[in-house]
Design an enzyme around this catalytic site. Sequence first.
Site, PDB file in Angstrom:
ATOM      1  NE  ARG A  60       5.692  -2.681  -1.056  1.00  0.00           N
ATOM      2  CZ  ARG A  60       6.211  -3.001  -2.227  1.00  0.00           C
ATOM      3  NH1 ARG A  60       6.468  -4.280  -2.505  1.00  0.00           N
ATOM      4  NH2 ARG A  60       6.481  -2.081  -3.137  1.00  0.00           N
ATOM      5  CE  LYS A 200       0.990  -1.689  -0.407  1.00  0.00           C
ATOM      6  NZ  LYS A 200      -0.037  -0.965  -1.190  1.00  0.00           N
ATOM      7  CG  HIS A 219      -1.256  -0.145  -5.669  1.00  0.00           C
ATOM      8  ND1 HIS A 219       0.042   0.029  -6.079  1.00  0.00           N
ATOM      9  CD2 HIS A 219      -1.268   0.157  -4.345  1.00  0.00           C
ATOM     10  CE1 HIS A 219       0.785   0.432  -5.058  1.00  0.00           C
ATOM     11  NE2 HIS A 219       0.017   0.528  -4.001  1.00  0.00           N
ATOM     12  CB  SER A 239       5.337   3.212  -2.792  1.00  0.00           C
ATOM     13  OG  SER A 239       5.856   3.987  -1.756  1.00  0.00           O
ATOM     14  CE  LYS A 243      -1.092   4.296  -4.131  1.00  0.00           C
ATOM     15  NZ  LYS A 243       0.369   4.270  -3.970  1.00  0.00           N
ATOM     16  CB  THR A 244      -0.754   9.425   0.284  1.00  0.00           C
ATOM     17  OG1 THR A 244      -0.754   7.993   0.356  1.00  0.00           O
ATOM     18  CG2 THR A 244      -1.256   9.988   1.600  1.00  0.00           C
ATOM     19  CG  ASP A 258      -1.931   1.957  -0.798  1.00  0.00           C
ATOM     20  OD1 ASP A 258      -1.352   2.376  -1.808  1.00  0.00           O
ATOM     21  OD2 ASP A 258      -1.568   0.935  -0.199  1.00  0.00           O
ATOM     22  NE  ARG A 324       5.860   3.659   3.102  1.00  0.00           N
ATOM     23  CZ  ARG A 324       5.110   3.920   2.040  1.00  0.00           C
ATOM     24  NH1 ARG A 324       3.930   4.493   2.200  1.00  0.00           N
ATOM     25  NH2 ARG A 324       5.508   3.618   0.821  1.00  0.00           N
TER      26      ARG A 324
END
Length: 532
Positions: A60, A200, A219, A239, A243-244, A258, A324
């Site tokens: 990003r 996003k 988030h 990130s 989380k995932t 997410d 990713r």
Amino acid sequence: MTSGRVNPNFRLEDQGIEGLGNVYYNLMEPALVQEALSRGEGSLGKGGAFLVTTGKCTGRSPKDKHVVKTASVADTIWWENNAEMSAEGFDALYADMVEHMKGRDYFVQDLVGGADPVHAINVRMVTELAWHSLFIRHLLRRPDREDLDDFTSDFTIINCPSFQADPKKHNCRSETVIALNFDRKLILIGGTEYAGENKKSVFTLLNYLLPEKGIMPMHCSANHAKGNPVDTAVFFGLSGTGKTTLSADPDRVLIGDDEHGWASNGTFNFEGGCYAKTINLNPEAEPEIYATTEKFGTVIENMTFDPESFDLNFDDDSLTANMRCAYPLHYISNASESARGGHPKNIIMLTCDAFSVLPPIARLTPAQAMYHFLSGFTSKVAGTERGVTEPEPTFSTCFGAPFMPRRPEVYGNLLREKIAAHGATCWLVNTGWTGGAYGTGSRMPIKATRALLTAALDGSLANAEFRKDPNFGFDVPVAAPGVAEVLLDPRRTWDDKAAYDTQAEKLVQMFSDNFEQYLPYIDEDVKAAAIS
């Protein structure tokens, strides 16, 4: 020429975007893969996955994200965190981008943000790249085909990577630009092929719109116990904090990985897919996510592969550490069909502590939870943002500052109210380093993290013996099944105890210095939880 299913009264021409080449509306996955291949946008990998690289932008570009300052939002945007753009600059940007688009082919996806239809928004995504259309078709929610016949959007996003902004003319920072105009209900993205900007942008929209309705945008990832949506857990984190990985527990039902909302009737996913980091992805530790990398239409972003066998190299970060894969939620076998759950019973705040000071798990009081939520301490993981090459300690309020258009207290107070109303138990979980700081210690063992989370979620950890952490004052379990006791006391994992004490003192001071900005806006009990 146009093709694909679309509301006949809602074409791009009706939105003032004219003179384009072919416009492809709402193509499905096979057609999008064919179009992307025919245009040389990437390669077909094993199982029909689509392999792409994103050029100079492999993460990003948060410093290039702007909000147009108009009267309707001037008093509600957190301007210290969101770069301004003038209405005149945006108008010039839009005019120049539309002119640049003329004669070129574009792909349109009419999609939905939010699994709760009462609070969802309709989004029209217009992309120059066919694979971006495939990506966002995975990541947002897909209406039934017949619903496309009368679809109209609440917001339109135009992504044109080949367009480069002019900072002087367009009132932005560089040739890369992400510009959000709430009055015109438009988001413009240019100068970057990184697909994460698409999803996003929608998250940022919802982060602004939902608090007005009393809904907490988060988030976070989320899951619930099998056969029991009431037993829902949410996992806050930036990130790279897990989380995932941690929400994809085979013994629980995945709601999403997410972005979620917490409304008066429970939790709901904003998205229809997952965007998982693949660096060092292990088929034994994360079999479900690993399997998606060889499924049809999964977008594989910035991974190297064998040119003959197309075997992916999960250990090669020569393109970026932020490699990713993007795939639809139903590629995970235990994913929720409704993408909805109950009110969170457990709230987990994930942090990646590169200092190796925080314990692997700690129980928080409601005031401590708000303190750590507003602090949002973690380490930026290499590659997640442009220019980040190794973990950097950072404070990202609400565990997602780049996506927060409103002041942090808005989200903090919403979270606190909902914790109070529904009695959630809050935990801080460190997935970062143990036995020494980055460069000396090692990453927290994922098996230990999973064991601690299992005990927290099934309620057994609440019965453990706890000690008070001398640095932060929260409760830390002394022992837990399947976890070495030494791991639960970070100081004991260091060979040099004096070095740990120095590191802890440094981190405590960083927390204290960072939190001073919130002191005028918070209640006394949260101030008491703050470190002084």
